[in-house]
Design an enzyme around this catalytic site. Structure first.
Site, PDB file in Angstrom:
ATOM      1  N   HIS A  53     -47.934  49.095  24.850  1.00 27.40           N
ATOM      2  CA  HIS A  53     -47.528  50.327  24.173  1.00 27.40           C
ATOM      3  C   HIS A  53     -48.087  50.184  22.801  1.00 27.40           C
ATOM      4  CE1 HIS A  53     -43.463  50.940  26.751  1.00 27.40           C
ATOM      5  NE2 HIS A  53     -44.657  50.673  27.485  1.00 27.40           N
ATOM      6  N   GLU A  55     -47.001  50.310  19.890  1.00 22.13           N
ATOM      7  CA  GLU A  55     -46.224  49.564  19.036  1.00 22.13           C
ATOM      8  C   GLU A  55     -46.519  47.892  19.018  1.00 22.13           C
ATOM      9  OE1 GLU A  55     -42.948  52.356  20.373  1.00 22.13           O
ATOM     10  OE2 GLU A  55     -44.704  51.659  20.845  1.00 22.13           O
ATOM     11  N   CYS A  83     -38.934  52.030  22.714  1.00 22.29           N
ATOM     12  CA  CYS A  83     -38.277  51.457  23.732  1.00 22.29           C
ATOM     13  C   CYS A  83     -37.687  50.096  23.362  1.00 22.29           C
ATOM     14  CB  CYS A  83     -39.171  51.349  24.993  1.00 22.29           C
ATOM     15  SG  CYS A  83     -40.333  50.149  24.935  1.00 22.29           S
ATOM     16  N   CYS A  86     -40.330  47.332  22.795  1.00 27.26           N
ATOM     17  CA  CYS A  86     -41.237  47.607  21.435  1.00 27.26           C
ATOM     18  C   CYS A  86     -40.074  47.437  20.319  1.00 27.26           C
ATOM     19  CB  CYS A  86     -41.546  48.880  21.359  1.00 27.26           C
ATOM     20  SG  CYS A  86     -42.962  48.996  22.509  1.00 27.26           S
TER      21      CYS A  86
END
Length: 160
Positions: A53, A55, A83, A86
């Site tokens: 992801h 992040e 999410c 993260c």
């Protein structure tokens, strides 16, 4: 344009890179002392890795740049609400504040589904602010999924 919009626009540039790779268009930048020290975008599909992801990738780059896993006095700008994975990484990295573009009603872990930053007692508190360039951040996501659905319909029709 204020400073938060300036940095969110940089995160949006990263989201556009993801979009162009047929990745969910999420981008993130990490800022320290008013300067971007890391930038990243989603690469789950490209790298075949669910942890890629924006992040997480930005945290990895910032940690390498600072030669520390502790990103104290750093701020993150991310186009979509993190999410739980993260949000957990943000907590563990000691990022001071997160600026969020669009909320994620399905998997958001900073207020939409749950809030890892406030609902639980951790050894670190992360400040956050939502709605930075929210419409721009929503637009790129909506356009991406609209095109994805259209491509799937065309694919089905072509298979007939």
């Amino acid at each position: 344009m204020d400073i938060n919009e300036k940095f969110m626009k940089e995160a949006l540039k990263e989201a556009k890179k993801a979009y162009n790779k047929l990745e969910v268009p999420v981008g993130a930048v990490i800022v320290k002392d008013g300067k971007i020290i890391a930038r990243a975008h989603n690469q789950k599909e490209t790298k075949l890795d669910t942890t890629n992801h924006a992040e997480i990738l930005a945290i990895q780059k910032a940690s390498k740049k600072l030669n520390s896993w502790r990103l104290i006095d750093c701020e993150m700008y991310v186009t979509l609400e993190p999410c739980s994975m993260c949000a957990g990484a943000i907590l563990n990295s000691r990022i001071k504040k997160v600026y969020i573009g669009a909320s994620d009603e399905k998997t958001g872990a900073v207020g939409s589904v749950l809030n890892l930053f406030t609902d639980y007692k951790f050894n670190h508190k992360v400040l956050y602010e939502k709605g930075i360039l929210e419409s721009n951040c929503k637009d790129i996501l909506q356009e991406f999924f609209k095109e994805l659905r259209k491509a799937k319909i065309e694919e089905k029709e072509g298979a007939k």
